[in-house]
Design an enzyme around this catalytic site. Structure first.
Site, PDB file in Angstrom:
ATOM      1  N   SER A 165      -4.147  20.874  16.082  1.00 19.42           N
ATOM      2  CA  SER A 165      -5.490  20.337  15.910  1.00 19.42           C
ATOM      3  C   SER A 165      -6.569  21.377  16.211  1.00 19.42           C
ATOM      4  O   SER A 165      -7.611  21.408  15.560  1.00 19.42           O
ATOM      5  CB  SER A 165      -5.686  19.114  16.819  1.00 19.42           C
ATOM      6  OG  SER A 165      -4.753  18.102  16.504  1.00 19.42           O
ATOM      7  N   GLY A 198       5.344  21.862   5.295  1.00 20.06           N
ATOM      8  CA  GLY A 198       6.108  21.207   4.238  1.00 20.06           C
ATOM      9  C   GLY A 198       6.391  22.140   3.082  1.00 20.06           C
ATOM     10  O   GLY A 198       5.524  22.898   2.647  1.00 20.06           O
ATOM     11  N   GLN A 352       3.846 -17.658   8.619  1.00 23.23           N
ATOM     12  CA  GLN A 352       4.278 -16.575   7.736  1.00 23.23           C
ATOM     13  C   GLN A 352       3.094 -16.043   6.927  1.00 23.23           C
ATOM     14  O   GLN A 352       2.975 -14.837   6.703  1.00 23.23           O
ATOM     15  CB  GLN A 352       5.388 -17.069   6.802  1.00 23.23           C
ATOM     16  CG  GLN A 352       6.161 -15.954   6.095  1.00 23.23           C
ATOM     17  CD  GLN A 352       7.188 -15.279   6.991  1.00 23.23           C
ATOM     18  OE1 GLN A 352       7.152 -15.431   8.211  1.00 23.23           O
ATOM     19  NE2 GLN A 352       8.107 -14.540   6.398  1.00 23.23           N
ATOM     20  N   GLN A 353       2.221 -16.933   6.518  1.00 21.65           N
ATOM     21  CA  GLN A 353       1.028 -16.508   5.794  1.00 21.65           C
ATOM     22  C   GLN A 353       0.098 -15.705   6.693  1.00 21.65           C
ATOM     23  O   GLN A 353      -0.448 -14.678   6.278  1.00 21.65           O
ATOM     24  CB  GLN A 353       0.303 -17.736   5.239  1.00 21.65           C
ATOM     25  CG  GLN A 353       1.110 -18.517   4.218  1.00 21.65           C
ATOM     26  CD  GLN A 353       0.439 -19.820   3.826  1.00 21.65           C
ATOM     27  OE1 GLN A 353      -0.739 -20.037   4.101  1.00 21.65           O
ATOM     28  NE2 GLN A 353       1.213 -20.707   3.187  1.00 21.65           N
ATOM     29  N   ARG A 355       0.924 -13.911   9.117  1.00 15.92           N
ATOM     30  CA  ARG A 355       1.529 -12.610   9.426  1.00 15.92           C
ATOM     31  C   ARG A 355       1.399 -11.627   8.270  1.00 15.92           C
ATOM     32  O   ARG A 355       1.243 -10.429   8.479  1.00 15.92           O
ATOM     33  CB  ARG A 355       3.014 -12.793   9.773  1.00 15.92           C
ATOM     34  CG  ARG A 355       3.256 -13.598  11.030  1.00 15.92           C
ATOM     35  CD  ARG A 355       4.735 -13.884  11.232  1.00 15.92           C
ATOM     36  NE  ARG A 355       5.463 -12.695  11.648  1.00 15.92           N
ATOM     37  CZ  ARG A 355       6.769 -12.686  11.929  1.00 15.92           C
ATOM     38  NH1 ARG A 355       7.481 -13.787  11.797  1.00 15.92           N
ATOM     39  NH2 ARG A 355       7.355 -11.569  12.326  1.00 15.92           N
ATOM     40  N   GLU A 451      -1.397  16.605   8.983  1.00 14.69           N
ATOM     41  CA  GLU A 451      -2.770  16.820   8.509  1.00 14.69           C
ATOM     42  C   GLU A 451      -3.794  16.306   9.516  1.00 14.69           C
ATOM     43  O   GLU A 451      -4.912  15.930   9.170  1.00 14.69           O
ATOM     44  CB  GLU A 451      -2.998  16.148   7.148  1.00 14.69           C
ATOM     45  CG  GLU A 451      -2.113  16.660   6.036  1.00 14.69           C
ATOM     46  CD  GLU A 451      -2.423  18.098   5.647  1.00 14.69           C
ATOM     47  OE1 GLU A 451      -3.572  18.525   5.817  1.00 14.69           O
ATOM     48  OE2 GLU A 451      -1.501  18.785   5.174  1.00 14.69           O
TER      49      GLU A 451
END
Length: 712
Positions: A165, A198, A352-353, A355, A451
């Site tokens: 960094s 990379g 579930q919705q 989540r 990055e």
């Protein structure tokens, strides 16, 4: 070259095969084909169809389910596949300039097949190629053609073993020798080795190497990029003086060969210097069009924005894939029901919705933002290539850097949490390797680190915002930016004086409400951070100490809140909530916000008539937490239990905790009985304090932290 897909809508968007999802598709209130054409456009859909058809019919891309390739075989295969992509010539240099959005579209298509392939391709073209194009000059244009013909294969070598960094502390050197008109690239010790690069491990033949430029007299002009050949393109053997190797197996993306390199007095021609920001004459004199050293340094690192914007797009791909897998599974998996003989799909359960659907909304919003930001980046790079050194061009570069530095954390963290939620929402079956959720999670994980570490990047955007506020306070300057992402801050004082005036549930669903809330929150956190920073300096802290002491408290929240404003409103500006008008048309209020990571709340005094409001309940305590959007109003009656006046989500109960300056433990209170699937939540108001946040274990710093768990 791959054949282009021809034909009408039937060929472009064929009907799905008959199967267990038919019932849900028949119940849809909109046409999925019209939605695809609206979000992508016909030309882009044909482009993607061409890519997918080519890969589907090419034996090189055939998968072998259950086959575990060795590390060497996987990397060899990934390189051959990357080479084949260039042979197909899906995207020429001319096409890139004519239709820039085809670039992220190609990367997304490759990412849906294999993230390692997508990253390998983008590192060679967008990161290495863009660095040569935007940092070089006419003398470097010959490299561009070699990049796309794969005569050379590139990588971007900035990070070193001891410094990532902190780019100003990079220790690789480039001393100019006027006698031979060459630069001498040298790594003074092992800690100066280029690391985690990379494509460098096995396949790269050339690298853009960042080194400190020295001219005769040992005068240093700071970090500059150089094109350095590291391998022979025919044999892939290291060039003289270059020690290069592979990092080994990683947690994910193992088709990508990350590597390291050290340089022992490697000589490269003077023309190897990418000289758009500064050059050295044959005699050894340094010349630069930029008089400001900081501006020159910023231009030299401009290639990092390309990588960050690309990572943002890859994170969106990972989230899209996970959502498709989890939602389709949830629509076909049946558990329990009104009778023992009748079971219903788990997608019908509100939990579930709750989540999954917020992450579905986030995927749409982030996808739109990633495309918009990429077009802005193209505008910046075209300006650099044309030699534009205007004040607007410089400000555009700073703004894109700030947006990319916050956009990457927002997208990668949202994808990280969304993929994990999808994995758990699929139950035990979600743990099978064949469903790709584990691979997606591991392949997305480095998006949070490379990055630029996400937490460090947020500080860069925070510094940008604080700098703008300082100019406003000290010089009376207006908040203006080329992309208009911060123009709303021009009303900074008046925004903080605004009162909450919504009086009905219908009003709460207006996207302008969430937009106003975000604006208020950013202004509040920006003011608090600015005051805290100045207080630290007045108390005798150095600039470094003052900024360091402010980091854990407000700065990450300030940036994430501002970045959620950083997508396009109806006027095409970067000052509206991402995709908000589209998302509010759904019946599920939790889709309105779309960013479970960002919590909004308002302290005493913002709500009119003694009412307080909590907007955008944040994600705390792992995956069993309610994430979505609800508005809770109550009167400050002075009683131990404030009176709940209204809830947007019907059937949802909350346990309310009164205002506290610090919260060491959740106060328990009687709660009404709950039936299966209903949510027991708790809302607690507290001042911003590190102690309180740490005690609660919440991952999203916010003025108000909302918690909810399913009751056993």
């Amino acid at each position: 070259m791959a054949p282009t897909v021809e034909g009408g809508d039937a060929a472009l968007l064929p009907e799905f095969p008959r199967g267990p999802l038919d019932a849900y598709r028949a119940r849809a209130s909109f046409s999925w084909k019209e939605l695809a054409l609206f979000t992508e456009g016909e030309d882009m859909l044909r482009f993607k169809k061409t890519i997918f058809s080519a890969l589907e019919n090419d034996p090189l891309f055939a998968r072998s389910p259950g086959a575990d390739l060795s590390l060497e075989k996987y990397r060899e295969l990934n390189f051959l596949r990357c080479k084949r992509i260039f042979e197909y010539d899906f995207l020429s240099v001319e096409d890139m300039f004519k239709s820039p959005l085809k670039v992220p579209a190609l990367i997304q298509c490759l990412g849906m097949y294999d993230c390692s392939l997508a990253v390998k391709y983008l590192l060679h073209t967008l990161v290495f190629g863009s660095a040569v194009y935007s940092s070089g000059s006419e003398r470097h244009l010959s490299y561009i053609q070699k990049i796309f013909s794969m005569e050379i294969f590139g990588c971007f070598a900035l990070t070193e073993l001891s410094h990532g960094s902190n780019t100003k502390a990079i220790r690789t050197t480039a001393h100019y020798d006027p006698a031979t008109k060459e630069f001498i690239i040298h790594s003074p010790d092992f800690e100066a080795a280029k690391f985690w690069v990379g494509n460098m491990g096995k396949t790269a033949t050339h690298a853009v190497v960042f080194a400190k430029l020295h001219v005769p007299g040992d005068q240093c002009h700071g970090l500059h990029p150089f094109i350095v050949q590291i391998r022979d393109p025919k044999t892939l053997l290291p060039m003289p003086g270059v020690m290069v190797g592979d990092m080994g197996k990683k947690l994910g993306q193992n088709g990508l060969d990350n590597g390291f390199a050290m340089f022992h007095k490697v000589r490269v021609p003077r023309q190897s210097l990418l000289n758009r920001m500064g050059d050295v004459t044959p005699e050894g004199t340094y010349v630069s069009p930029f008089k400001d050293v900081r501006q020159r340094f910023g231009v030299s690192l401009g290639g990092l924005s390309s990588g960050r914007v690309s990572i943002l797009s890859l994170a969106v791909v990972n989230l899209k894939l996970a959502m498709a897998i989890a939602l389709r599974f949830s629509a076909t998996r049946r558990q329990f029901g009104p009778t023992e003989e009748e079971e219903i799909a788990v997608l019908e359960y509100p939990m579930q919705q709750f989540r999954l659907l917020p992450y579905l909304a986030a995927a749409y919003a982030l996808d739109h933002f990633s495309k918009s930001l990429f077009l802005d980046l193209v505008e910046l790079q075209r300006g650099l290539a044309s030699g534009d050194r205007s004040a607007r061009q410089a400000e555009l570069g700073r703004e894109i850097h700030a947006l990319a530095s916050a956009g990457k954390p927002l997208a990668s963290w949202t994808a990280q949490q969304g993929i994990q939620e999808c994995r758990e929402a699929c139950g035990g079956h979600g743990y099978l390797a064949m469903n790709r959720l584990g691979v997606l999670r591991d392949d997305n994980d480095p998006n949070c680190t490379y990055e630029g570490d996400n937490n460090v990047l947020l500080q860069q955007t925070s510094n940008y915002l604080l700098g703008l506020l300082a100019h406003r306070v000290q010089d009376g300057a207006c908040f203006r930016s080329p992309l208009k992402s911060v123009d709303f801050l021009d009303a900074y004082p008046s925004i903080l004086d605004q009162k909450f005036e919504v009086s009905s549930v219908a009003d709460c669903l207006d996207s302008a409400v969430a937009l106003a809330a975000y604006k208020w929150l950013v202004c509040y956190l920006l003011r608090e951070t600015y005051q805290k920073l100045n207080q630290e300096k007045r108390s005798g802290s150095s600039d470094f100490e003052a900024r360091n002491n402010c980091q854990p408290i407000n700065r990450s929240s300030e940036v994430l809140g501002c970045e959620s404003l950083g997508c396009t409103d109806g006027q095409g500006h970067h000052c509206g909530h991402s995709g908000c008008s589209l998302l509010t048309h759904g019946s599920d209020a939790s889709a309105l916000l779309g960013f479970p990571q960002v919590a909004l709340a308002f302290p005493r005094g913002w709500g009119g008539n003694g009412e307080w409001v909590v907007i955008g309940l944040g994600k705390c305590f792992g995956s069993h937490t309610w994430t979505g959007l609800s508005f809770v109003f109550w009167e400050a009656t002075g009683k131990k239990q404030p009176v709940i006046k209204r809830l947007v989500m019907p059937g949802t109960w909350f346990r309310v905790i009164p205002a506290l300056s610090r919260l060491s433990a959740l106060e328990q209170s009687p709660a009404p009985p709950l039936s299966r699937g209903q949510l027991l939540g708790a809302v607690g108001l507290l001042d911003v304090s590190v102690g309180a946040v740490n005690t609660l274990g919440c991952s999203a710093p916010a003025l108000t932290i909302a918690m909810g768990r399913l009751r056993p």
